[in-house]
Write a protein that holds these residues in place. Structure first.
Motif, PDB file in Angstrom:
ATOM      1  N   ALA A  25       0.835  -1.207   0.000  1.00  0.00           N
ATOM      2  CA  ALA A  25       0.000   0.000   0.000  1.00  0.00           C
ATOM      3  C   ALA A  25       0.867   1.252   0.000  1.00  0.00           C
ATOM      4  CB  ALA A  25      -0.933  -0.001   1.203  1.00  0.00           C
ATOM      5  N   LEU A  26       1.923   1.254   0.812  1.00  0.00           N
ATOM      6  CA  LEU A  26       2.830   2.402   0.872  1.00  0.00           C
ATOM      7  C   LEU A  26       3.508   2.625  -0.471  1.00  0.00           C
ATOM      8  CD1 LEU A  26       4.030   4.486   2.937  1.00  0.00           C
ATOM      9  CD2 LEU A  26       5.920   2.878   3.251  1.00  0.00           C
ATOM     10  N   ILE A  27       3.977   1.561  -1.080  1.00  0.00           N
ATOM     11  CA  ILE A  27       4.652   1.662  -2.380  1.00  0.00           C
ATOM     12  C   ILE A  27       3.670   2.075  -3.465  1.00  0.00           C
ATOM     13  CG2 ILE A  27       5.906   0.362  -4.150  1.00  0.00           C
ATOM     14  CD1 ILE A  27       7.011  -1.389  -1.811  1.00  0.00           C
ATOM     15  N   SER A  28       2.453   1.530  -3.407  1.00  0.00           N
ATOM     16  CA  SER A  28       1.434   1.875  -4.404  1.00  0.00           C
ATOM     17  C   SER A  28       1.116   3.364  -4.380  1.00  0.00           C
ATOM     18  CB  SER A  28       0.156   1.063  -4.138  1.00  0.00           C
ATOM     19  OG  SER A  28      -0.883   1.449  -5.007  1.00  0.00           O
ATOM     20  N   GLY A  29       0.982   3.932  -3.196  1.00  0.00           N
ATOM     21  CA  GLY A  29       0.744   5.369  -3.094  1.00  0.00           C
ATOM     22  C   GLY A  29       1.917   6.163  -3.636  1.00  0.00           C
ATOM     23  N   TYR A  30       3.122   5.726  -3.331  1.00  0.00           N
ATOM     24  CA  TYR A  30       4.334   6.401  -3.814  1.00  0.00           C
ATOM     25  C   TYR A  30       4.374   6.407  -5.342  1.00  0.00           C
ATOM     26  CZ  TYR A  30       9.348   7.634  -3.845  1.00  0.00           C
ATOM     27  OH  TYR A  30      10.563   8.247  -4.045  1.00  0.00           O
ATOM     28  N   GLU A  31       3.972   5.295  -5.938  1.00  0.00           N
ATOM     29  CA  GLU A  31       4.001   5.175  -7.404  1.00  0.00           C
ATOM     30  C   GLU A  31       3.084   6.177  -8.094  1.00  0.00           C
ATOM     31  OE1 GLU A  31       5.022   0.434  -8.131  1.00  0.00           O
ATOM     32  OE2 GLU A  31       2.961   1.045  -7.696  1.00  0.00           O
ATOM     33  N   GLU A  32       2.082   6.688  -7.380  1.00  0.00           N
ATOM     34  CA  GLU A  32       1.173   7.670  -7.967  1.00  0.00           C
ATOM     35  C   GLU A  32       1.826   9.038  -8.136  1.00  0.00           C
ATOM     36  OE1 GLU A  32      -2.565   7.932  -5.988  1.00  0.00           O
ATOM     37  OE2 GLU A  32      -2.850   5.752  -5.901  1.00  0.00           O
ATOM     38  N   THR A  33       2.890   9.300  -7.393  1.00  0.00           N
ATOM     39  CA  THR A  33       3.506  10.635  -7.419  1.00  0.00           C
ATOM     40  C   THR A  33       5.001  10.621  -7.702  1.00  0.00           C
ATOM     41  OG1 THR A  33       3.761  10.539  -5.008  1.00  0.00           O
ATOM     42  CG2 THR A  33       1.798  11.658  -5.866  1.00  0.00           C
ATOM     43  N   ALA A  34       5.626   9.441  -7.667  1.00  0.00           N
ATOM     44  CA  ALA A  34       7.067   9.353  -7.906  1.00  0.00           C
ATOM     45  C   ALA A  34       7.390   7.960  -8.440  1.00  0.00           C
ATOM     46  CB  ALA A  34       7.851   9.621  -6.625  1.00  0.00           C
ATOM     47  N   ASP A  35       8.564   7.821  -9.002  1.00  0.00           N
ATOM     48  CA  ASP A  35       8.999   6.550  -9.576  1.00  0.00           C
ATOM     49  C   ASP A  35       9.873   5.809  -8.572  1.00  0.00           C
ATOM     50  OD1 ASP A  35       9.863   4.432 -11.063  1.00  0.00           O
ATOM     51  OD2 ASP A  35      10.745   5.611 -12.692  1.00  0.00           O
ATOM     52  N   PRO A  36       9.417   4.649  -8.078  1.00  0.00           N
ATOM     53  CA  PRO A  36      10.206   3.917  -7.087  1.00  0.00           C
ATOM     54  C   PRO A  36      11.332   3.077  -7.687  1.00  0.00           C
ATOM     55  CG  PRO A  36       8.182   2.744  -7.503  1.00  0.00           C
ATOM     56  CD  PRO A  36       8.125   3.999  -8.344  1.00  0.00           C
ATOM     57  N   GLU A  37      11.393   3.022  -9.011  1.00  0.00           N
ATOM     58  CA  GLU A  37      12.417   2.191  -9.638  1.00  0.00           C
ATOM     59  C   GLU A  37      13.812   2.728  -9.319  1.00  0.00           C
ATOM     60  OE1 GLU A  37      13.494   0.290 -14.027  1.00  0.00           O
ATOM     61  OE2 GLU A  37      11.845   1.710 -13.816  1.00  0.00           O
ATOM     62  N   ASP A  38      14.690   1.837  -8.969  1.00  0.00           N
ATOM     63  CA  ASP A  38      16.107   2.141  -8.724  1.00  0.00           C
ATOM     64  C   ASP A  38      16.367   2.928  -7.440  1.00  0.00           C
ATOM     65  OD1 ASP A  38      16.854   0.872 -11.123  1.00  0.00           O
ATOM     66  OD2 ASP A  38      16.506   2.708 -12.268  1.00  0.00           O
ATOM     67  N   ILE A  39      15.368   3.103  -6.544  1.00  0.00           N
ATOM     68  CA  ILE A  39      15.648   3.830  -5.300  1.00  0.00           C
ATOM     69  C   ILE A  39      16.057   2.885  -4.168  1.00  0.00           C
ATOM     70  CG2 ILE A  39      14.011   5.653  -5.928  1.00  0.00           C
ATOM     71  CD1 ILE A  39      12.217   4.616  -3.626  1.00  0.00           C
ATOM     72  N   GLY A  40      16.035   1.567  -4.458  1.00  0.00           N
ATOM     73  CA  GLY A  40      16.461   0.603  -3.449  1.00  0.00           C
ATOM     74  C   GLY A  40      15.335  -0.076  -2.708  1.00  0.00           C
ATOM     75  N   ILE A  41      14.156  -0.145  -3.314  1.00  0.00           N
ATOM     76  CA  ILE A  41      13.013  -0.778  -2.654  1.00  0.00           C
ATOM     77  C   ILE A  41      13.313  -2.233  -2.288  1.00  0.00           C
ATOM     78  CG2 ILE A  41      10.671  -1.664  -3.096  1.00  0.00           C
ATOM     79  CD1 ILE A  41      10.639   1.178  -2.242  1.00  0.00           C
ATOM     80  N   GLU A  42      14.197  -2.876  -3.055  1.00  0.00           N
ATOM     81  CA  GLU A  42      14.531  -4.277  -2.748  1.00  0.00           C
ATOM     82  C   GLU A  42      15.199  -4.407  -1.374  1.00  0.00           C
ATOM     83  OE1 GLU A  42      17.929  -2.759  -5.479  1.00  0.00           O
ATOM     84  OE2 GLU A  42      15.789  -2.377  -5.110  1.00  0.00           O
ATOM     85  N   TYR A  43      15.672  -3.293  -0.820  1.00  0.00           N
ATOM     86  CA  TYR A  43      16.307  -3.312   0.496  1.00  0.00           C
ATOM     87  C   TYR A  43      15.357  -2.807   1.587  1.00  0.00           C
ATOM     88  CZ  TYR A  43      20.567  -3.701  -2.316  1.00  0.00           C
ATOM     89  OH  TYR A  43      21.532  -4.104  -3.213  1.00  0.00           O
TER      90      TYR A  43
END
Length: 340
Positions: A273-291
């Protein structure tokens, strides 16, 4: 010189009134909120004053925590975020057009305080019935803040702490004792887990580097039940006292790590849910979400380090600090099992 807590608060209120005079707000209503190092007051400004009528927060800043330039820089970032339409507290300049004022009551205790005035945050603080929709709303505003941070041309002399490895666990930010001493004083029962996290964070940080795609100006202290108000479905962050430079994913780790400590819930549902909301306003790719789980652990380890260092710097609070270290260690070990 020591004074009773009641006398201390009476003196603190006099400092608050001195601070308000710097804004031309002698007729404003002052209500004490809390004292946790910073003294906080709600200020109700009636019509006929130099600033817009309404509610504000007056902060009497904790001595020897953030430097005056750090505090001014916090106000500059808040102003830039507010101008972008992000619902953060609006900072207010004094009659002299300064972001920062001083209140000196002539006391040894409390000593002279740096003071700031910001808008009051309207909304509801969550302590129950927390749903994935709340994480999604918070993810949206974190994304907006990160995007603004990436684009923003910071003013000259802008300075905030760095919440990299040295800032989190080293001497990059001081709690009053040498960082090595504090790290080594973590109880033996927790040393393996604590050092495991520190070693992993050092390794991952070296791999990620500090380019804009992964690192920038962050809130660094957002908890869903703390420092965020909700109004009409919108998350409104406040208390930027610890904002600084860090990994974008650390903001996620703080939110989820604190929620895990509060509720023992680290489910994929709330993370998604947190990531989904973030995706609406910013690109989470390559910011280190895997960590993400590792940065949850990084936050918990930071709090253990903070409690240990604070207890050593203020021995009268050592028992409370020991409890904080031991309590957070339980959650650190649980997160490490997920990572492993």
């Amino acid at each position: 010189m020591s004074v009773s807590y009641r006398a201390f608060l009476l003196r603190l209120r006099k400092l608050a009134k001195i601070a308000l005079s710097e804004y031309g707000l002698e007729r404003a209503k002052l209500r004490f909120i809390t004292y946790t190092g910073n003294g906080l007051y709600q200020v109700t400004v009636p019509p006929g004053n130099p600033i817009i009528p309404g509610k504000y927060t007056l902060r009497l800043h904790q001595p020897d925590y953030m430097t005056p330039q750090f505090i001014i820089s916090e106000m500059e970032w808040l102003s830039a975020l507010y101008q972008e339409g992000i619902m953060v507290p609006r900072p207010v300049r004094s009659l002299k057009e300064d972001w920062l004022t001083k209140a000196d009551g002539g006391y040894d205790v409390p000593q002279t305080r740096e003071c700031t005035l910001i808008g009051w945050t309207e909304g509801r603080l969550l302590n129950k019935r927390i749903r994935p929709k709340h994480f999604k709303a918070l993810g949206r505003v974190i994304g907006r803040m990160h995007e603004q941070s990436r684009r923003w041309k910071r003013p000259k002399r802008f300075a905030r702490p760095h919440w990299d490895w040295e800032g989190l666990y080293g001497d990059g930010f001081s709690y009053g004792v040498p960082a090595t001493d504090a790290r080594e004083a973590i109880p033996k029962a927790h040393q393996v887990a604590f050092n495991d996290v520190l070693n992993r964070i050092r390794e991952v940080s070296e791999q990620m580097g500090k380019k804009k795609i992964v690192y920038g100006l962050i809130h660094a202290d957002l908890g869903l039940t703390d420092n965020v108000a909700f109004h009409a479905g919108e998350a409104r962050p406040f208390d930027f006292d610890d904002c600084g430079f860090g990994y974008w994913v650390f903001d996620f780790g703080v939110v989820l790590g604190q929620y895990f400590i509060d509720t023992n819930d680290a489910s994929r549902t709330i993370q998604d849910a947190l990531i989904s909301g973030y995706e609406e306003t910013a690109d989470p790719e390559d910011i280190g979400i895997e960590y993400l789980n590792l940065f949850m652990a990084a936050r918990i380890a930071q709090l253990m380090f903070f409690y240990q260092a604070s207890g050593m710097a203020h021995p009268q609070h050592m028992e409370e600090s020991k409890q904080g270290v031991n309590e957070h260690a339980k959650y650190l070990k649980k997160i490490l099992k997920r990572i492993s």
